[in-house]
Design a protein around this motif. Sequence first.
Motif: not given
Length: 568
Positions: A350-351, A365-368, A393-395
């Motif tokens: 969800d982030k 995984n899931l992180i760009n 949402d988070i950088i």
Amino acid sequence: MKLFTEKMSRYLIKENIITTEQWEDAINIHRQTGEKLQDVLIKNIQINEEDLLRAQSKILGIPRAHLDASLVDQSIIDAIPLSMARKYRIVPIAKVNKELTVAMSNPLDVHAIDVIQYHTKCKLLVSLASENEIDQAIDKCYSLRDSMDQVVAGIHKERSGQEISDEEIEEKDISEISISEDSDESSVINLVNLIILQSIKDQASDIHFEPDEKEFRVRNRIDGILNEFFCPPKSLQANIISRIKILADMDVSERRIPQDGRFSLKYGKKEIDIRASILPTVEGEKAVLRILDKSNTILSLEDMGFADEDLERWLDVLNKTEGIILITGPTGSGKTTTLYAVLNRLNSKDKNIVTVENPVEYKLNLINQVNVNPKAGLTFANGLRSILRQDPDIIMIGEIRDSETADIAIRSALTGHLVLSTLHTNDAPSAIARLIDMGLEPFLVESSLIAVLAQRLVRKLCPKCAVKIKLDEKIIDRLNVPDWLQLDEVYRGEGCAECNYSGYQRRTAIHELLIIDDAIRKLIISGAPTDEIRTVAKTKGMKTLKENGLLKVSKRLTTVEEVLRVAF
């Protein structure tokens, strides 16, 4: 082999180690996948490996060898060459007259036994050990440094003073490099491979190739300490540096300016990423290789060495949804590792988490994840601007290096984003002054900054050789131990085979966590000096790096010498 398999099934079922149904399942998986039956039984049927080894020992009528590298007779280790030991997974244990006792993972390999008997001119007395036990024994008993000396001797013998041809340093697989100790090639290629290979085995973080006036030196950084490792002949200096340049796709003909590059390789099942840096010096070019094992598991925050109180406060900080969190410390202090542990903790479906790094060290995984490419115009600042248009949402910013990146990071934190980054400062309170020195207004810093975590890495005390010592009075005075901490028992590592006689094994982190509360914000706005901020933070529960290190000394995790080295 079929007869052995049948006997194995009967024994395992009779001893209630496995059921008939489980055995049939294992056979089906073995036939479908082609995996070894032994691996299938351990991995899929969950049989204890020791039970399986005990069964094999009983059926074959050979003893079970519990390998301990310290018990292996080093005088006979060369009876079996390293390449054979690896290939057949066999290690010599003892020799009496013409009988050589060996441990094997597959005693049914008649071909291997014949080859070893022919080579050693000895009768083999076979015992059984697991593949993992044999691999560890080989790693500890065989030294690749001997192989390096043999390669150097081979080069001199073959070349007789002639220059090494370009072909001998240019050979390279286009897609990826794979190294192994089984090569018999006497060349610069093999020498560089062996140096990298031994460094990986020694768990070094960096390899330094250093030219001097009369010698060429190779040093390894292990657990934060540089150690002299190998000294190739000065005559091979240019060839070794050229080989490194070729691996890292650098300009071999350019010797006047610094160059940077990278390459990846495979060692067994491990994926290793290596960053290379070349620096011209008055005695020739120096090369440094930084080793990153991509197969290493990202640590959880609970494994990062936090004191219980600091971990609780740190987890509270990470529950924030906006603001900036900084991790500070010098190069090699584990900042990036902590950042990845934080991302691993915060990661969820969800982030939207986006990072900009140089380079991307671990893929999550899931992180760009965005890799900085200055040559193409993709800097931290430019990447950060684009990220803000990606609804994050988070950088995570790999490092705040300049005022432009700092300004964008702070403003991102003020517009509803949680920003994580690193900064080079000596301690946590100094990060505030550093941001202001970069040109940021104090009111922007106080309104966006949530917390600063400073950290260092200290070597962990080897549990096998730790002995109690009495501290010198001068050292006690220098430590200035706080009243709340008792240093009744202090230990030091004497050195043993387990820790390579260093007294230490691996590293852990010491921390200094500064939480930005209302009192600290007022000090930032008023332009208070760093010492005043530190004093107030300590009254609010902040433990300094020195205090956190001494706490680890009291818990027998590290030594006074280590804390003095990194935190004083």
